[in-house]
Design an enzyme around this catalytic site. Structure first.
Site, PDB file in Angstrom:
ATOM      1  N   ASP A 159      -9.773  -7.258   1.513  1.00  0.00           N
ATOM      2  CA  ASP A 159      -8.621  -7.625   0.678  1.00  0.00           C
ATOM      3  C   ASP A 159      -7.313  -7.315   1.404  1.00  0.00           C
ATOM      4  O   ASP A 159      -6.355  -8.100   1.339  1.00  0.00           O
ATOM      5  CB  ASP A 159      -8.657  -6.875  -0.661  1.00  0.00           C
ATOM      6  CG  ASP A 159      -9.749  -7.386  -1.580  1.00  0.00           C
ATOM      7  OD1 ASP A 159     -10.201  -8.537  -1.402  1.00  0.00           O
ATOM      8  OD2 ASP A 159     -10.157  -6.640  -2.492  1.00  0.00           O
ATOM      9  N   GLY A 192      -9.627  -5.213  -8.517  1.00  0.00           N
ATOM     10  CA  GLY A 192      -9.613  -6.668  -8.674  1.00  0.00           C
ATOM     11  C   GLY A 192      -9.120  -7.265  -7.368  1.00  0.00           C
ATOM     12  O   GLY A 192      -8.110  -6.816  -6.814  1.00  0.00           O
TER      13      GLY A 192
END
Ligand code: ADP
Length: 281
Positions: A231, A37
């Protein structure tokens, strides 16, 4: 401190010789479970890169919730603002064949239920930086951004997965973190954001803002898997936002490059690992 309002998934990665045909069963080689995620990955990276980090998200009532929360806590992320909702934790089912091709099924689960509750509002108001992505409801992203803006917390958005941004959201942003594809797709919106950080894969990154433009060239590293490099970059950038633009960009670039040298999206380097890497560049 940094607050990330975003998604968290349990990633299950199965490796098999070849994909099964519909109705067929094949024997796999391996399976690994990890936390994924974009929200959670960026929170993990921010915490590892040295910023006190609070993750605001939602998990379900299942075993996956325990796995992902333990994993975030182990990385130093404050998970006390994560809500427990009915249903399943977000889940990504990844199957990889011998050629490296993949099939992915993502179930949003609890990520579709993320809200900015009172606790989250307090955390956002107390933070220096709010970091957002687009794997949770857009209304929640806007709500979080507005809460931050009202409190004087810097609002950063990584608009991924890429989608049109409402003007209402664009007007609340202090900065965006975009890769080349996102920069191209969202060019019009990006032009209106004060600070624009563009990641350039192996070519590093550049940033433009009121103080001018800075760039950091790509680091020559042995690339194993670039999954999660973006990320790691975003989290490290947010954690180092207090530094001058060239400095924070260089540290984020190091975090991205180091992540590309390891397998799996969840790895992100610590501040000490970033220091050691930069010392020999
Ligand atoms: P995304 O993965 O989100 O598409 P990029 O491909 O631009 O984003 O990569 C994000 C960051 O990860 C880069 O700015 C850089 O710091 C690092 N990175 C990615 N690929 C490489 C590479 N091949 N060599 C060195 N660093 C890389």
């Amino acid at each position: 401190s940094v607050v990330v309002v975003g998604s968290v998934n349990l990633d299950a990665v199965t490796v098999c010789e070849r994909f099964p045909r519909p109705g067929e069963t094949v024997t796999g080689r391996s399976v690994t479970f990890g936390q994924g995620g974009k929200g959670a990955n960026q929170a993990r990276s921010a915490a590892r890169a040295g910023g006190a980090t609070v993750f605001v998200g939602a998990v379900g009532e299942d075993a996956a919730a325990v796995t992902v929360l333990d994993s975030l806590a182990a990385a130093g992320v404050d998970v006390t603002r994560v809500a427990r909702v009915q249903g399943s934790t977000g889940f990504a089912n990844v199957t990889v064949d011998a050629s490296g091709e993949n099939h992915i099924v993502v179930v949003p689960g609890a990520n579709a239920e993320v809200l900015v509750d009172d606790g989250a509002r307090q955390a956002i108001a107390a933070a220096d930086v709010l970091l957002l992505q687009l794997e949770i409801p857009l209304a929640t992203v806007v709500d979080a951004a507005r809460t931050a803006r009202e409190a004087g917390t810097v609002v950063l958005l990584n608009p991924s997965p890429v989608q049109d941004l409402p003007d209402e959201l664009v007007d609340l942003l202090d900065g965006v973190i975009v890769n080349r594809d996102e920069a191209h797709a969202l060019a019009e919106a990006v032009r209106r954001v004060p600070q624009v950080v563009t990641t350039l894969g192996g070519d590093g990154a550049r940033a433009s803002g009121p103080d001018g433009e800075v760039a950091t060239p790509g680091f020559a590293v042995r690339v194993v898997d670039t999954t999660g490099a973006g990320d790691a970059f975003a989290g490290a950038l947010a954690a180092n936002w207090h530094l001058p633009p060239a400095e924070r960009l260089r540290r984020a670039n190091a975090a991205g490059a180091l992540t590309a040298t390891g397998a799996g999206a969840a790895a992100a380097p610590s501040a000490a690992e970033i220091d050691a890497f930069l010392a020999v560049q």
